[in-house]
Design an enzyme around this catalytic site. Structure first.
Site, PDB file in Angstrom:
ATOM      1  N   GLY A 183       0.811  -1.213   0.000  1.00  0.00           N
ATOM      2  CA  GLY A 183       0.000   0.000   0.000  1.00  0.00           C
ATOM      3  C   GLY A 183       0.848   1.268   0.000  1.00  0.00           C
ATOM      4  O   GLY A 183       0.536   2.238  -0.688  1.00  0.00           O
ATOM      5  N   THR A 184       1.918   1.267   0.758  1.00  0.00           N
ATOM      6  CA  THR A 184       2.752   2.464   0.862  1.00  0.00           C
ATOM      7  C   THR A 184       3.376   2.821  -0.491  1.00  0.00           C
ATOM      8  O   THR A 184       3.372   3.988  -0.899  1.00  0.00           O
ATOM      9  CB  THR A 184       3.867   2.235   1.910  1.00  0.00           C
ATOM     10  OG1 THR A 184       3.241   1.915   3.159  1.00  0.00           O
ATOM     11  CG2 THR A 184       4.736   3.469   2.083  1.00  0.00           C
ATOM     12  N   ASN A 225      -8.029   3.656   8.880  1.00  0.00           N
ATOM     13  CA  ASN A 225      -7.482   2.486   9.567  1.00  0.00           C
ATOM     14  C   ASN A 225      -7.537   2.578  11.085  1.00  0.00           C
ATOM     15  O   ASN A 225      -7.403   1.567  11.764  1.00  0.00           O
ATOM     16  CB  ASN A 225      -6.040   2.233   9.115  1.00  0.00           C
ATOM     17  CG  ASN A 225      -5.201   3.485   9.117  1.00  0.00           C
ATOM     18  OD1 ASN A 225      -5.509   4.465   8.421  1.00  0.00           O
ATOM     19  ND2 ASN A 225      -4.144   3.498   9.906  1.00  0.00           N
ATOM     20  N   GLN A 263      -7.677  -0.209   3.523  1.00  0.00           N
ATOM     21  CA  GLN A 263      -8.405  -0.725   4.680  1.00  0.00           C
ATOM     22  C   GLN A 263      -9.827  -1.173   4.316  1.00  0.00           C
ATOM     23  O   GLN A 263     -10.414  -1.973   5.027  1.00  0.00           O
ATOM     24  CB  GLN A 263      -8.432   0.371   5.752  1.00  0.00           C
ATOM     25  CG  GLN A 263      -8.591  -0.087   7.170  1.00  0.00           C
ATOM     26  CD  GLN A 263      -7.508  -1.026   7.689  1.00  0.00           C
ATOM     27  OE1 GLN A 263      -7.815  -2.144   8.074  1.00  0.00           O
ATOM     28  NE2 GLN A 263      -6.258  -0.594   7.712  1.00  0.00           N
ATOM     29  N   SER A 284      -3.507  -3.189  -0.592  1.00  0.00           N
ATOM     30  CA  SER A 284      -2.438  -4.003  -0.011  1.00  0.00           C
ATOM     31  C   SER A 284      -2.992  -5.381   0.335  1.00  0.00           C
ATOM     32  O   SER A 284      -4.096  -5.494   0.871  1.00  0.00           O
ATOM     33  CB  SER A 284      -1.919  -3.322   1.256  1.00  0.00           C
ATOM     34  OG  SER A 284      -0.899  -4.098   1.825  1.00  0.00           O
ATOM     35  N   ALA A 285      -2.203  -6.427   0.049  1.00  0.00           N
ATOM     36  CA  ALA A 285      -2.697  -7.790   0.266  1.00  0.00           C
ATOM     37  C   ALA A 285      -2.772  -8.171   1.743  1.00  0.00           C
ATOM     38  O   ALA A 285      -3.658  -8.920   2.158  1.00  0.00           O
ATOM     39  CB  ALA A 285      -1.799  -8.791  -0.479  1.00  0.00           C
ATOM     40  N   HIS A 286      -1.834  -7.651   2.561  1.00  0.00           N
ATOM     41  CA  HIS A 286      -1.739  -8.195   3.922  1.00  0.00           C
ATOM     42  C   HIS A 286      -2.839  -7.726   4.855  1.00  0.00           C
ATOM     43  O   HIS A 286      -2.952  -8.214   5.981  1.00  0.00           O
ATOM     44  CB  HIS A 286      -0.344  -7.952   4.511  1.00  0.00           C
ATOM     45  CG  HIS A 286      -0.070  -6.579   5.030  1.00  0.00           C
ATOM     46  ND1 HIS A 286      -0.215  -6.260   6.361  1.00  0.00           N
ATOM     47  CD2 HIS A 286       0.371  -5.464   4.418  1.00  0.00           C
ATOM     48  CE1 HIS A 286       0.146  -4.985   6.533  1.00  0.00           C
ATOM     49  NE2 HIS A 286       0.504  -4.476   5.369  1.00  0.00           N
ATOM     50  N   THR A 324      11.608  -7.407 -11.011  1.00  0.00           N
ATOM     51  CA  THR A 324      10.984  -8.711 -11.267  1.00  0.00           C
ATOM     52  C   THR A 324       9.748  -8.862 -10.392  1.00  0.00           C
ATOM     53  O   THR A 324       9.810  -8.638  -9.184  1.00  0.00           O
ATOM     54  CB  THR A 324      11.991  -9.833 -10.965  1.00  0.00           C
ATOM     55  OG1 THR A 324      13.148  -9.601 -11.774  1.00  0.00           O
ATOM     56  CG2 THR A 324      11.411 -11.200 -11.265  1.00  0.00           C
ATOM     57  N   CYS A 379       3.042   6.711  23.299  1.00  0.00           N
ATOM     58  CA  CYS A 379       4.303   5.970  23.356  1.00  0.00           C
ATOM     59  C   CYS A 379       4.401   4.878  22.309  1.00  0.00           C
ATOM     60  O   CYS A 379       5.465   4.613  21.775  1.00  0.00           O
ATOM     61  CB  CYS A 379       4.495   5.373  24.734  1.00  0.00           C
ATOM     62  SG  CYS A 379       4.304   6.603  26.013  1.00  0.00           S
TER      63      CYS A 379
HETATM   64  C1  PLP Z   1      -1.726  -0.709   6.068  1.00  0.00           C
HETATM   65  C2  PLP Z   1      -2.124   0.514   5.347  1.00  0.00           C
HETATM   66  C3  PLP Z   1      -1.293   1.086   4.368  1.00  0.00           C
HETATM   67  C4  PLP Z   1       0.073   0.565   4.067  1.00  0.00           C
HETATM   68  O1  PLP Z   1       0.087  -0.640   3.352  1.00  0.00           O
HETATM   69  P1  PLP Z   1       1.436  -1.505   3.386  1.00  0.00           P
HETATM   70  O2  PLP Z   1       1.166  -2.618   2.421  1.00  0.00           O
HETATM   71  O3  PLP Z   1       1.612  -1.970   4.787  1.00  0.00           O
HETATM   72  O4  PLP Z   1       2.536  -0.615   2.909  1.00  0.00           O
HETATM   73  C5  PLP Z   1      -1.736   2.199   3.715  1.00  0.00           C
HETATM   74  N1  PLP Z   1      -2.943   2.741   3.985  1.00  0.00           N
HETATM   75  C6  PLP Z   1      -3.766   2.228   4.907  1.00  0.00           C
HETATM   76  C7  PLP Z   1      -5.096   2.869   5.137  1.00  0.00           C
HETATM   77  C8  PLP Z   1      -3.389   1.097   5.631  1.00  0.00           C
HETATM   78  O5  PLP Z   1      -4.213   0.601   6.559  1.00  0.00           O
END
Ligand code: PLP
Length: 392
Positions: free
Chosen positions: A70-71, A150, A178, A198-200, A236, A324
């Site tokens: 995502g980043t 998020n 999200q 983002s897949a994760h 790649t 923190c």
């Molecule tokens: C997790 C997240 C990202 C970042 O995605 P990554 O794959 O971890 O780089 C960007 N935007 C939102 C809203 C997210 O929750």
């Protein structure tokens, strides 16, 4: 352990993992090689691209660019597009409660000569059309407003916001990391030019994501190299990752309606139990524009970290928007942006639910939380003074 931090990341679903495994072994080829094992990888990669394109309602698979997450998609949407449409500066708009992938990027573009405006969300946790309209200028190049937030889980009316950007000649990007797979998201219905995924966050692997780039938008990749992904993202391709991402999305979409209902019931159950058992607590936001699985709670007079660590001791994994945890002095920029006072934001908890969360998990969590909060409050002179029974 009971994992209640699905907004931070998710475990890879077994069905996703199974779909990926052959692409580490027998189908290990480079998708750009011309012989059989390479062609196999290429075809699988393109099938994954088609699945994702149709899953988000894109007109063409070529509008999907695989990225490292995502980043990277967020960065590409600004940096690679601005290189073409506004290399010498211009006005950029985003919101004050974006993920750092957008917020810190736009702030750094501000230091490099672009004018930037951060639109503030209102107390309902949403970006209002009027506020965006007021921020628009003749030279606004890109507007980026996230779909699902998020930290607090609100879902913006991206369709209306995109119309406002377009009516003033700007491109519209949305960070849909999200919300993908959790609520309906269709790039053509919403009318967005670019979107990040983002897949994760959807039971796929870490380190793979995608940028939707509507055909016709000029793009000069900030990553130079072999010209993969139609010269838009060199390097790649992560074939197994892309396949896992596609499988993850397919599963989320199949299960979306039932899962959204199930999770919103569990989310509301947490909010109701916590706010009725503990005085001086509330949900950060309410309403129906919410992601199903995120409960953002404000527990007055207790430090988020203290609750987090004690819950961790009892096997519960949750997040806080308190200071923190983020390594800074200020609490979450998201909570401050929606008008939560600093002292209150320090007592925030984000509980995020997902595919493997059960009713027993959430009841166990609330049963663990209540005595922790009571104990911390009893030990806190500040709480006794400002919120305790004596003063009320
Ligand atoms: C997790 C997240 C990202 C970042 O995605 P990554 O794959 O971890 O780089 C960007 N935007 C939102 C809203 C997210 O929750």
């Amino acid at each position: 352990m009971t994992y209640l931090d699905y907004a931070a990341t998710t475990p890879v679903d077994k069905r996703v993992l199974e779909s990926m495994l052959p692409y580490f072994s027998e189908h290990f080829g480079n998708a750009n090689s011309l012989y059989q094992v390479g062609r196999d990888a290429y075809h699988a990669l393109e099938a994954a691209r088609e699945t994702i394109a149709s899953g988000i309602g894109a007109a063409r698979p070529s509008e999907i660019i695989f990225t490292s997450g995502g980043t990277e998609a967020d960065n590409a949407a600004f940096v690679s597009v601005l290189k073409r449409i506004a290399p010498d500066g211009g006005h950029l708009i985003t919101s004050a409660y974006e993920h750092p992938g957008i917020l810190n990027l736009v702030i750094s573009l501000g230091k490099q000569g672009y004018d930037i405006t951060l639109v503030q969300p209102r107390e309902d946790g949403l970006i209002h059309a009027d506020d965006l309209a007021k921020a628009m200028r003749e030279d606004t190049k890109i507007v980026s407003i996230m779909h699902g937030n998020n930290e607090i889980g609100t879902v913006n009316d991206v369709k209306t916001l995109a119309e406002i950007a377009h009516s003033r000649g700007a491109l519209f990007h949305t960070d849909a990391v999200q919300s993908l797979g959790k609520v309906p998201f269709n790039v053509q219905d919403l009318g967005v030019d670019m979107a990040s995924f983002s897949a994760h966050k959807i039971y796929g692997p870490k380190g793979v994501g995608a940028l939707y780039l509507r055909r016709g938008i000029s793009f000069d990749s900030f990553l130079k190299g072999g010209g993969q992904e139609g010269r838009r993202r060199s390097g790649t391709q992560n074939v197994a990752g892309a396949i896992g991402f596609a499988k993850a999305l397919e599963l989320c979409l199949e299960e979306m309606d039932a899962e959204a209902l199930r999770l919103s019931v569990l989310r509301n159950h947490i909010v109701n139990r916590v706010t009725s058992a503990l005085e001086n607590t509330q949900a950060t936001v309410s309403g129906d524009m919410l992601l199903p699985g995120i409960a953002s709670l404000l527990i007055n007079g207790v430090e988020g970290e203290s609750m987090l660590l004690q819950l961790d001791n009892q096997g519960y994994a949750i997040s806080t928007g308190s200071a923190c945890s983020s390594g800074s002095l200020d609490p979450s920029h998201v909570l401050l942006a929606v008008g939560v006072k600093k002292e209150i934001a320090h007592g925030s908890l984000r509980v995020s639910l997902g595919r493997f969360t059960t009713e027993e998990d959430v009841d166990g969590f609330v049963d663990a939380l209540i005595p922790i909060v009571e104990k911390l409050r009893a030990m806190s002179p500040v709480y006794q003074r400002y919120f305790g029974k004596e003063s009320s």
